[in-house]
Design an enzyme around this catalytic site. Structure first.
Site, PDB file in Angstrom:
ATOM      1  N   HIS A  63       0.856  -1.203   0.000  1.00 21.64           N
ATOM      2  CA  HIS A  63       0.000   0.000   0.000  1.00 21.64           C
ATOM      3  C   HIS A  63       0.881   1.237   0.000  1.00 21.64           C
ATOM      4  CE1 HIS A  63       0.853  -0.659   4.254  1.00 21.64           C
ATOM      5  NE2 HIS A  63       0.507   0.582   4.500  1.00 21.64           N
ATOM      6  N   HIS A  65       1.465   3.880   1.901  1.00 20.69           N
ATOM      7  CA  HIS A  65       1.957   4.663   3.032  1.00 20.69           C
ATOM      8  C   HIS A  65       3.489   4.663   2.909  1.00 20.69           C
ATOM      9  CE1 HIS A  65      -1.900   3.991   5.610  1.00 20.69           C
ATOM     10  NE2 HIS A  65      -1.989   5.050   4.836  1.00 20.69           N
ATOM     11  N   ASP A  67       6.121   4.474   4.656  1.00 24.08           N
ATOM     12  CA  ASP A  67       7.020   3.500   5.281  1.00 24.08           C
ATOM     13  C   ASP A  67       7.113   2.196   4.483  1.00 24.08           C
ATOM     14  OD1 ASP A  67       4.307   3.370   6.132  1.00 24.08           O
ATOM     15  OD2 ASP A  67       4.834   2.093   7.823  1.00 24.08           O
ATOM     16  N   HIS A  68       6.168   1.965   3.574  1.00 21.57           N
ATOM     17  CA  HIS A  68       6.173   0.712   2.810  1.00 21.57           C
ATOM     18  C   HIS A  68       6.801   0.825   1.419  1.00 21.57           C
ATOM     19  CE1 HIS A  68       3.794  -1.957   5.502  1.00 21.57           C
ATOM     20  NE2 HIS A  68       3.621  -0.781   6.083  1.00 21.57           N
ATOM     21  N   HIS A 140      -6.990  -1.780   5.491  1.00 24.73           N
ATOM     22  CA  HIS A 140      -6.074  -0.835   6.139  1.00 24.73           C
ATOM     23  C   HIS A 140      -6.530   0.622   5.971  1.00 24.73           C
ATOM     24  CE1 HIS A 140      -2.421   0.380   8.058  1.00 24.73           C
ATOM     25  NE2 HIS A 140      -1.870   0.902   6.986  1.00 24.73           N
ATOM     26  N   ASP A 208       0.077  -4.221   6.137  1.00 29.78           N
ATOM     27  CA  ASP A 208      -0.670  -3.646   7.268  1.00 29.78           C
ATOM     28  C   ASP A 208      -2.149  -3.924   7.084  1.00 29.78           C
ATOM     29  OD1 ASP A 208       1.742  -2.606   8.060  1.00 29.78           O
ATOM     30  OD2 ASP A 208       1.258  -0.521   7.596  1.00 29.78           O
TER      31      ASP A 208
END
Lengths: 301, 301
Positions: A63, A65, A67-68, A140, A208
């Protein structure tokens, strides 16, 4: 049997810690090397793990976000510097057509290879003679998918039985191994009579997510389920608000899916390394075979 | 005197090593915290150095090669997660209007603060009562600047002389301290008679560059010159091709600028940590006071 090697490059969540980086998992199987997620710092973690970034064939983002996936621009650019020529394939959920063009146009660099990208819609994304990689929808609060690596079943030739029936080594063996019937001395011989089907291995990564039915279905009988366990169950409300899972919830999903082993990952920075045992104990209330992922640890199946 | 603290967060070049990250330098002075460059991994390095990312007021990018700015998207997003409300100011050379909008729109996140950005044209970019930060053009084959932190001079009151002249403590002292003349008992008293001017400290960072006149001019009498030293002089041709400097060239620039101390940084991955002494020795042929920057080391002036 081919080694199936999984290396956890980052096991943290939104805010990275020195020993718990942004999420990324490296899978090695046959000639293929995949990344599942590619958080900031992935290129250095690959180097720490002595894994070549040039050999990565596919990147699967769960996804959008940061951090990914924020390790992707740097990884792509470093592979240019190192003279990669082989194209790289990137999959990610809805949003990929918006974000990949930006990722590919961050700063000035010479492009030595192609980056192809496609939306990861639920279903099979990549198929070879040996395996498939599929996506399944997770929950998520933003377009998000999990991924399934499914090795195809193999047939082991039962040589004693084949000799008994007098079937000579050659093309007929090949037919049987591919799962087809043959005719021999006027009789139909089915592959189930002279071969043993060895089921393929299955690895599932949720990214997540809240615990969900789609994960249970996708992870049915998996060898390894790598599940979001950002929080412990005493802050369940926080997990719900942020669309994450608790370790206990991850344990329940593993039990309901009947997986062989559960790996917890995606830990909040609120937990120190020595506190992760609490998450392990919690998941163990629901499911026996639980492992805590740590940065740079490998699992070989 | 205010501490002026410089922390090297990353001292590598294009390809990061586990102990030599992508370039970033943290400056702390008075209430201000700056980053000079922000390579991938800067947010974790800040954490390792126990420096708060929330307190960073300004980021100055030297040029738009990925290794110098790809830590910015993650840093900006993490500061949102941590609830920053104070705006962040980003400077960078030509290209900033193209790249910052992409940097700010990578993935989904909630924005809790403003990011303002401006092109770093040569000259003063930021001025307070205590200091200025300026940009100067460097030569890297792409729009690129170096940065100068210049503390303003201070006047120390010479109390013995003031007492001798009978000038009472009060507004007249203030005028003299600000560098103005006063009239006292029918006579003009100049600040040079009763105060001592303490020159401000000056720190210069080149980013990536060939040795150039503009650096010599910008670094004139600097307390610290932080200079590109990607290569050793035996691969001078490689340095020229890639628009970098050799350690020896950095030494020559330091000598010609008459700086107090030279810090070498931006090392190629080809040099192991223990080989950096070779670059130090080389620069020392041109200039005495040379230091090799290492990740997470601090210099306090």
């Amino acid at each position: 049997m081919q080694d199936l090697e999984i290396t956890f490059l980052g096991t943290g969540s939104a805010v990275p810690l020195p020993n718990r980086g942004h999420p990324s998992i490296h899978l090695r199987y046959s000639g293929y090397r995949f990344l599942w997620d590619c958080g900031e710092g992935t290129q250095v973690q690959l180097r720490r793990a002595k894994l070549s970034s040039l050999k990565i064939s596919h990147v699967f983002i769960t996804h959008w976000h940061g951090d990914h996936f924020l390790g992707l621009p740097g990884l792509i650019q470093s592979m240019n510097l190192e003279g990669r020529t082989k194209s790289l394939v990137v999959f990610g959920p809805k949003g990929i057509d918006e974000f990949m063009p930006r990722i590919l146009e961050l700063g000035y660099y010479d492009k030595t290879y192609e980056v192809e990208y496609w939306e990861a819609k639920p279903g099979i994304l990549w198929e070879t003679e040996e395996f498939t990689v599929s996506a399944f929808p997770v929950e998520h609060g933003t377009p998000a998918v999990g991924y399934v690596f499914q090795e195809k079943p193999k047939r082991k030739m039962l040589e004693d039985k084949l000799r008994e029936l007098g079937i000579p080594r050659g093309p007929l063996w090949g037919e049987l191994q591919r799962g087809n019937e043959i005719e021999w001395e006027g009789k139909i011989i089915g592959p189930e009579q002279v071969t043993l089907e060895i089921p393929g291995r299955k690895i599932v990564y949720t990214g997540d997510t809240r615990p969900c039915e789609a994960t249970i279905e996708a992870a049915k009988d998996a060898d390894l389920l790598i599940h979001d366990a950002t929080f412990s169950h005493d802050v369940l409300e926080r997990a719900k608000e942020t669309w994450h899972s608790t370790a206990r919830e991850a344990g329940r999903i593993a039990r309901e899916a009947g997986v062989k082993q559960l790996v917890l990952t995606g830990f909040s920075k609120r937990y120190k390394d020595e506190e992760l045992v609490k998450l392990w104990e919690e998941a163990r209330k629901e499911f026996d075979n639980v492992v805590i992922a740590r940065d740079l640890e490998k699992v070989v199946l």
